[in-house]
Design a protein around this motif. Structure first.
Motif, PDB file in Angstrom:
ATOM      1  N   SER A 195     -62.538 -29.828   1.561  1.00  0.00           N
ATOM      2  CA  SER A 195     -61.121 -30.130   1.788  1.00  0.00           C
ATOM      3  C   SER A 195     -60.325 -29.012   2.434  1.00  0.00           C
ATOM      4  CB  SER A 195     -60.467 -30.472   0.463  1.00  0.00           C
ATOM      5  OG  SER A 195     -61.140 -31.562  -0.087  1.00  0.00           O
ATOM      6  N   LYS A 210     -58.947 -29.826   5.761  1.00  0.00           N
ATOM      7  CA  LYS A 210     -57.968 -30.907   5.968  1.00  0.00           C
ATOM      8  C   LYS A 210     -56.742 -30.499   6.788  1.00  0.00           C
ATOM      9  CE  LYS A 210     -59.495 -33.911   2.229  1.00  0.00           C
ATOM     10  NZ  LYS A 210     -59.519 -34.011   0.771  1.00  0.00           N
ATOM     11  N   TYR A 243     -71.129 -47.039   4.240  1.00  0.00           N
ATOM     12  CA  TYR A 243     -70.692 -45.765   3.674  1.00  0.00           C
ATOM     13  C   TYR A 243     -69.363 -45.903   2.936  1.00  0.00           C
ATOM     14  CZ  TYR A 243     -70.151 -40.757   3.264  1.00  0.00           C
ATOM     15  OH  TYR A 243     -70.014 -39.506   2.760  1.00  0.00           O
ATOM     16  N   SER A 300     -55.242 -33.930  -1.909  1.00  0.00           N
ATOM     17  CA  SER A 300     -56.566 -33.786  -1.311  1.00  0.00           C
ATOM     18  C   SER A 300     -57.293 -35.134  -1.225  1.00  0.00           C
ATOM     19  CB  SER A 300     -57.397 -32.775  -2.090  1.00  0.00           C
ATOM     20  OG  SER A 300     -58.364 -32.214  -1.245  1.00  0.00           O
ATOM     21  N   ASN A 312     -59.484 -37.750   0.310  1.00  0.00           N
ATOM     22  CA  ASN A 312     -60.532 -37.916   1.321  1.00  0.00           C
ATOM     23  C   ASN A 312     -60.307 -39.188   2.126  1.00  0.00           C
ATOM     24  OD1 ASN A 312     -61.741 -35.623   0.275  1.00  0.00           O
ATOM     25  ND2 ASN A 312     -63.149 -36.764  -1.032  1.00  0.00           N
ATOM     26  N   TYR A 330     -67.154 -32.146   5.806  1.00  0.00           N
ATOM     27  CA  TYR A 330     -68.618 -32.192   5.736  1.00  0.00           C
ATOM     28  C   TYR A 330     -69.170 -32.453   7.130  1.00  0.00           C
ATOM     29  CZ  TYR A 330     -67.578 -32.206   0.865  1.00  0.00           C
ATOM     30  OH  TYR A 330     -67.094 -31.841  -0.343  1.00  0.00           O
ATOM     31  N   THR A 344     -52.782 -29.727  -5.956  1.00  0.00           N
ATOM     32  CA  THR A 344     -54.001 -29.279  -6.637  1.00  0.00           C
ATOM     33  C   THR A 344     -54.077 -27.752  -6.742  1.00  0.00           C
ATOM     34  OG1 THR A 344     -55.187 -29.170  -4.538  1.00  0.00           O
ATOM     35  CG2 THR A 344     -55.362 -31.242  -5.768  1.00  0.00           C
ATOM     36  N   LYS A 399     -54.730 -24.210   0.329  1.00  0.00           N
ATOM     37  CA  LYS A 399     -55.466 -25.451   0.087  1.00  0.00           C
ATOM     38  C   LYS A 399     -56.660 -25.180  -0.813  1.00  0.00           C
ATOM     39  CE  LYS A 399     -56.587 -29.753   0.743  1.00  0.00           C
ATOM     40  NZ  LYS A 399     -57.081 -29.734  -0.658  1.00  0.00           N
ATOM     41  N   THR A 438     -63.128 -28.353  -3.533  1.00  0.00           N
ATOM     42  CA  THR A 438     -64.269 -28.374  -4.440  1.00  0.00           C
ATOM     43  C   THR A 438     -65.363 -29.111  -3.689  1.00  0.00           C
ATOM     44  OG1 THR A 438     -62.754 -28.537  -6.296  1.00  0.00           O
ATOM     45  CG2 THR A 438     -65.079 -28.977  -6.753  1.00  0.00           C
ATOM     46  N   VAL A 439     -66.423 -28.419  -3.403  1.00  0.00           N
ATOM     47  CA  VAL A 439     -67.417 -28.932  -2.468  1.00  0.00           C
ATOM     48  C   VAL A 439     -68.749 -29.092  -3.168  1.00  0.00           C
ATOM     49  CG1 VAL A 439     -68.534 -28.495  -0.256  1.00  0.00           C
ATOM     50  CG2 VAL A 439     -66.246 -27.572  -0.690  1.00  0.00           C
ATOM     51  N   TYR A 462     -76.161 -35.036  -1.754  1.00  0.00           N
ATOM     52  CA  TYR A 462     -75.314 -33.982  -2.291  1.00  0.00           C
ATOM     53  C   TYR A 462     -75.548 -33.832  -3.781  1.00  0.00           C
ATOM     54  CZ  TYR A 462     -73.040 -33.309   2.141  1.00  0.00           C
ATOM     55  OH  TYR A 462     -72.810 -32.993   3.446  1.00  0.00           O
ATOM     56  N   TYR A 493     -71.768 -26.691  -6.968  1.00  0.00           N
ATOM     57  CA  TYR A 493     -70.521 -26.767  -6.221  1.00  0.00           C
ATOM     58  C   TYR A 493     -70.150 -25.420  -5.626  1.00  0.00           C
ATOM     59  CZ  TYR A 493     -69.950 -30.838  -9.270  1.00  0.00           C
ATOM     60  OH  TYR A 493     -70.135 -32.010  -9.942  1.00  0.00           O
TER      61      TYR A 493
HETATM   62  C1  59J Z   1     -66.006 -33.582  -4.933  1.00  0.00           C
HETATM   63  C2  59J Z   1     -67.657 -33.897  -2.229  1.00  0.00           C
HETATM   64  C3  59J Z   1     -69.732 -34.416  -1.094  1.00  0.00           C
HETATM   65  C4  59J Z   1     -70.089 -34.690   0.300  1.00  0.00           C
HETATM   66  C5  59J Z   1     -66.096 -34.875  -5.443  1.00  0.00           C
HETATM   67  C6  59J Z   1     -66.193 -32.489  -5.732  1.00  0.00           C
HETATM   68  C7  59J Z   1     -67.836 -35.906  -0.842  1.00  0.00           C
HETATM   69  C8  59J Z   1     -68.591 -36.613   0.173  1.00  0.00           C
HETATM   70  C9  59J Z   1     -70.559 -36.707   1.618  1.00  0.00           C
HETATM   71  C10 59J Z   1     -66.423 -35.048  -6.780  1.00  0.00           C
HETATM   72  C11 59J Z   1     -66.502 -32.663  -7.060  1.00  0.00           C
HETATM   73  C12 59J Z   1     -66.610 -33.938  -7.584  1.00  0.00           C
HETATM   74  C13 59J Z   1     -70.283 -36.189   3.010  1.00  0.00           C
HETATM   75  S1  59J Z   1     -61.669 -33.384  -6.138  1.00  0.00           S
HETATM   76  O1  59J Z   1     -62.238 -30.624  -2.301  1.00  0.00           O
HETATM   77  O2  59J Z   1     -63.737 -34.659  -2.954  1.00  0.00           O
HETATM   78  O3  59J Z   1     -60.334 -28.464  -5.504  1.00  0.00           O
HETATM   79  O4  59J Z   1     -59.103 -28.842  -7.153  1.00  0.00           O
HETATM   80  O5  59J Z   1     -68.178 -32.858  -2.590  1.00  0.00           O
HETATM   81  O6  59J Z   1     -66.723 -36.344  -1.201  1.00  0.00           O
HETATM   82  O7  59J Z   1     -68.217 -37.705   0.609  1.00  0.00           O
HETATM   83  O8  59J Z   1     -66.929 -34.096  -8.888  1.00  0.00           O
HETATM   84  N1  59J Z   1     -60.876 -31.130  -5.142  1.00  0.00           N
HETATM   85  N2  59J Z   1     -63.305 -32.568  -3.682  1.00  0.00           N
HETATM   86  N3  59J Z   1     -66.382 -34.190  -2.581  1.00  0.00           N
HETATM   87  N4  59J Z   1     -68.356 -34.753  -1.401  1.00  0.00           N
HETATM   88  N5  59J Z   1     -69.721 -36.016   0.676  1.00  0.00           N
HETATM   89  C14 59J Z   1     -61.101 -32.495  -4.789  1.00  0.00           C
HETATM   90  C15 59J Z   1     -61.866 -32.628  -3.508  1.00  0.00           C
HETATM   91  C16 59J Z   1     -61.422 -31.488  -2.670  1.00  0.00           C
HETATM   92  C17 59J Z   1     -60.219 -30.683  -6.207  1.00  0.00           C
HETATM   93  C18 59J Z   1     -59.877 -31.564  -7.338  1.00  0.00           C
HETATM   94  C19 59J Z   1     -60.708 -32.803  -7.513  1.00  0.00           C
HETATM   95  C20 59J Z   1     -64.152 -33.594  -3.334  1.00  0.00           C
HETATM   96  C21 59J Z   1     -58.423 -31.916  -7.215  1.00  0.00           C
HETATM   97  C22 59J Z   1     -65.635 -33.358  -3.520  1.00  0.00           C
HETATM   98  C23 59J Z   1     -59.870 -29.250  -6.294  1.00  0.00           C
HETATM   99  O9  59J Z   1     -60.233 -31.469  -2.331  1.00  0.00           O
END
Ligand code: 59J
Length: 575
Positions: free
Chosen positions: A293, A296, A327, A347, A349, A407, A468, A482, A485-486, A494, A499
Motif C-alpha cells: 500500500s 498507493k 481474480y 488503504s 485495495n 504488488y 491507519t 502511509k 502491511t505486505v 502469498y 509479512y
Molecule cells: C494484507 C496483501 C498480498 C498480495 C492483507 C496484509 C494482497 C493481494 C496479491 C491481509 C495482511 C493481511 C497480489 S490491511 O497494506 O491489504 O498497514 O496498518 O498482502 O492484498 O491481493 O492479513 N494495511 N494490507 N494485502 N496482499 N496480493 C492494510 C493493507 C495495506 C494495514 C491495516 C490492515 C493488505 C490497516 C495486505 C496497515 O494497506
C-alpha cells in the motif's frame, strides 16, 4: 780480510724476488683498477643490495566524518612484524623470546620460515600495539623488522556499520562507502631507503625516496545524532516484534542527502572475527520488497494526472471486494463509497484497483517510470539494486489492479524514501547523496506541484485519527505518510504468516524537510501491521529528529487532531 762475494747465484735470486714483487704489485694494481674502474657499478650495487633496502611507507587513509565533522572512520597507527627468513634463520637462539612476546608457536613459525626460505619478506604478525612493537624492536633479532601500518577504527560501531562498510587488513575498502570512495580515501604509499648491518638489522633510515601521500577526508551526508536515534528505535522494534530484519532511512527532502540509514541485524565493524554474512548486508539498498500500500500515493497521482479524478471524486468500493475475471481484490472491510483521500486513509485495495482500471496502463506506469521504480537510484552505493517493475499492458487487468496497491513490483527502502521525498518536495525528486552537499543540484520534476500538494494532504489524513497511520503522529508537527502491511510472496502465492510492515512518510507536512521509510521484515507474533509496528518507529525517530534539527513546529498543540503523543527522545546511552 773478509770480502763479500757477489756470487752469480745470489744475483739471480735478487732478480727473482724483485720480479715477483713487481708482478704481485702489477696484479694488485690491475685488480684495483678492475674493481674501481671496470666493475665499480656492479660491485657498488651489490653492496648496496646487501646493506640498503627500500621499504614501503604506508599512507594514512582519509578520515570519514558525519556532516558536522564527527569522526565515523579513523585510521590509527599500528605496527606489523615481518621477517627476512634467510637472516632470521641465523638467529634461531632468539626465536623463543620473540614468539613468546607475540603469542606465536615456535614450531609454527619455524614451518613458516622454512616454507618461505627463498622470500625476503614474510609477515609474522600484523597490527600489533605500539608498546608491543617497542618490545619487539628492543629484542634486536636479526631478520626481524617492524613496518608502520594503519588500522581502521569505527567509533560508531554497529550504528553506522552498513553505511561505512569496512577495509581489509591492507586498508583497502571492501564494503559500503569505504569501498565506493576507496580511491579518494586511500592515498599513495611512499618509499624509504634504510641501511642494515651484516646481520640485517636496520641501522638507520637513510632517506625518504618518495613521501607517502595521505588520503583525503570524506564528509558524509549522515548526521550521527539521527543515525543513533534511528538505529536505537529500529533495533528496539525489531527485537520487540522478534522480526527477522529491518531498515530505516531518513532523507533530506530538498538536497537528497541521506541523513540516516540503518539496518538490523548489524555487526561491530571493529571486531569482525565472528561475522555472519547475513549481518553484513546494507538491506536498505540491497534488499527489495513489494511495497504494497505504500505505493498507493503514486496510483492516486496517476489518477489525478489522467484528469478523470479530483481528490474528492467518489469511488464505490462496495462490497469490500472487486472481481476481475477469476481474480478477487480484497479490502479488510467494506468501506462503501469513498473519495481518494479515504482510499488512502483506509488503504482500500478495491479503491486503488478501480482507479487503476479507470485510467490507462500507460498512465499508471508513466508515474512509476518517472519516479524511477525498477532502476537504481544512482546513489553509487556498492551493491545497490534497482528492483523489478513489471509493465502491464492495457489488457492485463489483474496486473494493472495489483500494481495499483503495490504488488508486481519490488523496490528498495532507498527507492521508496526517494519517491516520498518527491511528494515532500512539491513534486521535485532530489538526487541521492551519501556525501554532504552544499548546493542541491540535478533535481528532476516527477509530479506537478499541485498534485504533489494534494497527495500530501491526503497523506496527512492517513496520520489522523481517521487513518491507519495515526501512530506515526508527532506532537507539535503535521505528519504525512502511509502505512503498508505486505504479505510476502512465497512459492505459488502469498504467505499467510510472513509479512513486511512498512511506514513511509514526511515532516513537517506543511513544508517537509525530512522523508523517512521504516521497514520491519517478518515480525513474529500476532502484531504485524505497518500501522502498529512501523509507524511508532517513525513517530519516535521523527519526533527526536525534528527537534535535533531545530525545525519549527507547524501544528499548534491545542488544535492538534493527532492522537498519540510521541515521547521525547533522549540521546546517548543505550548503545
Ligand atoms: C494484507 C496483501 C498480498 C498480495 C492483507 C496484509 C494482497 C493481494 C496479491 C491481509 C495482511 C493481511 C497480489 S490491511 O497494506 O491489504 O498497514 O496498518 O498482502 O492484498 O491481493 O492479513 N494495511 N494490507 N494485502 N496482499 N496480493 C492494510 C493493507 C495495506 C494495514 C491495516 C490492515 C493488505 C490497516 C495486505 C496497515 O494497506
Amino acid at each position: 780480510m773478509r770480502q763479500q762475494v757477489h756470487s752469480p747465484v745470489s744475483h739471480f735470486r735478487l732478480l727473482v724476488v724483485v720480479g715477483i714483487v713487481f708482478a704481485v704489485a702489477a696484479v694488485m694494481l690491475w685488480r684495483a683498477v678492475d674493481l674501481h674502474v671496470f666493475n665499480k657499478e656492479f660491485l657498488q650495487s651489490q653492496g648496496n643490495a646487501r646493506y640498503m633496502r627500500t621499504m614501503p611507507v604506508a599512507a594514512h587513509r582519509g578520515v570519514i566524518t558525519d556532516r558536522h565533522g564527527e569522526p565515523l572512520a579513523v585510521s590509527t597507527p599500528v605496527d606489523s612484524v615481518w621477517i627476512n627468513p634467510a637472516e632470521f634463520l641465523t638467529a634461531r637462539t632468539s626465536w623463543n623470546k620473540l614468539t613468546r612476546l607475540l603469542s606465536l608457536k615456535t614450531d609454527k613459525v619455524e614451518r613458516l620460515v622454512l616454507q618461505r626460505k627463498k622470500r625476503e619478506f614474510v609477515y609474522l604478525k600484523r597490527h600489533i600495539r605500539p608498546d608491543l612493537a617497542e618490545q619487539v624492536a628492543a629484542l634486536n633479532i636479526a631478520g626481524v623488522y617492524l613496518q608502520r601500518e594503519y588500522r581502521r577504527y569505527y567509533p560508531a560501531g554497529e550504528v553506522a556499520a552498513h553505511v561505512l562498510g569496512f577495509t581489509n587488513i591492507d586498508d583497502v575498502g571492501q564494503e559500503g562507502l569505504e569501498l565506493a570512495y576507496n580511491d579518494w580515501l586511500r592515498g599513495e604509499s611512499g618509499r624509504k631507503m634504510v641501511i642494515k648491518d651484516r646481520l640485517g638489522r636496520t641501522i638507520k633510515h637513510v632517506e625518504s625516496i618518495q613521501a607517502a601521500q595521505p588520503g583525503k577526508d570524506l564528509t558524509l551526508s549522515i548526521d550521527r545524532r539521527l543515525q543513533y536515534l534511528t538505529y536505537r528505535e529500529l533495533k528496539r522494534a525489531v527485537l520487540q516484534y522478534k522480526a527477522k530484519s529491518g531498515s530505516a532511512i531518513i532523507l533530506d527532502t530538498q538536497t537528497g542527502e541521506v541523513l540516516a540509514m540503518v539496518n538490523q541485524p548489524s555487526y561491530n565493524p571493529n571486531n569482525r572475527s565472528k561475522l555472519n554474512s547475513y549481518r553484513l548486508r546494507n538491506r536498505a539498498v540491497t534488499d527489495v520488497f513489494e511495497p504494497g500500500s505504500t505505493i498507493k500515493p503514486f496510483t492516486v497521482a496517476a489518477a489525478l494526472e489522467s484528469g478523470r479524478f479530483k481528490p474528492n471524486s467518489i469511488v464505490n468500493t462496495s462490497p469490500g471486494y472487486f472481481r476481475i475475471g477469476k481474480y478477487v481484490v480484497q479490502d479488510i472491510k467494506n468501506y462503501g463509497r469513498i473519495n481518494l483521500s479515504t482510499i488512502m486513509a483506509k488503504s482500500s485495495n478495491v479503491g486503488a484497483s478501480k482507479l487503476a482500471l479507470a485510467i490507462s496502463a500507460k498512465n499508471l506506469t508513466d508515474v512509476h517510470t518517472r519516479i524511477g521504480f525498477g532502476f537504481v537510484t544512482g546513489s553509487g552505493f556498492p551493491g545497490e539494486v534497482g528492483g523489478i517493475m513489471n509493465m502491464p499492458t492495457e489488457k492485463q487487468l489483474v496486473e494493472r489492479a495489483t500494481l495499483s496497491y503495490g504488488y508486481g513490483l519490488s523496490v528498495t527502502p532507498l527507492q521508496l524514501v526517494r519517491a516520498y521525498a518527491a511528494i515532500a518536495n512539491d513534486g521535485v525528486m532530489p538526487h541521492m547523496s551519501f556525501i554532504k552537499v552544499d548546493q542541491a543540484e540535478n533535481k528532476t520534476r516527477v509530479l506537478s506541484e499541485k498534485y504533489a500538494k494534494q497527495i500530501r494532504e491526503m497523506l496527512e489524513v492517513v496520520v489522523s485519527k481517521k487513518g491507519t497511520g495515526y501512530r506515526a503522529a508527532v506532537s507539535g508537527y503535521r505528519i504525512a505518510g502511509k502505512t503498508g502491511t505486505v504479505k510476502k510472496a512465497s512459492a505459488g502465492g502469498y504467505s499467510d504468516d510472513r509479512y513486511v510492515a512498512v511506514f513511509a512518510g514526511m515532516a513537517p507536512a506543511s513544508k517537509p524537510r525530512l522523508a523517512m521509510v521504516v521497514t520491519i521484515n517478518e515480525p513474529r507474533g500476532d502484531v504485524y501491521y505497518g500501522g502498529k509496528i512501523a509507524a511508532p518507529v517513525f513517530s519516535k525517530v521523527m519526533s527526536g529528529a525534528l527537534r535535533l534539527l531545530d525545525i519549527a513546529p507547524d501544528n499548534i498543540p491545542n488544535k492538534s487532531v493527532h492522537l498519540t503523543d510521541a515521547s521525547t527522545v533522549k540521546m546517548g546511552g543505550a548503545f
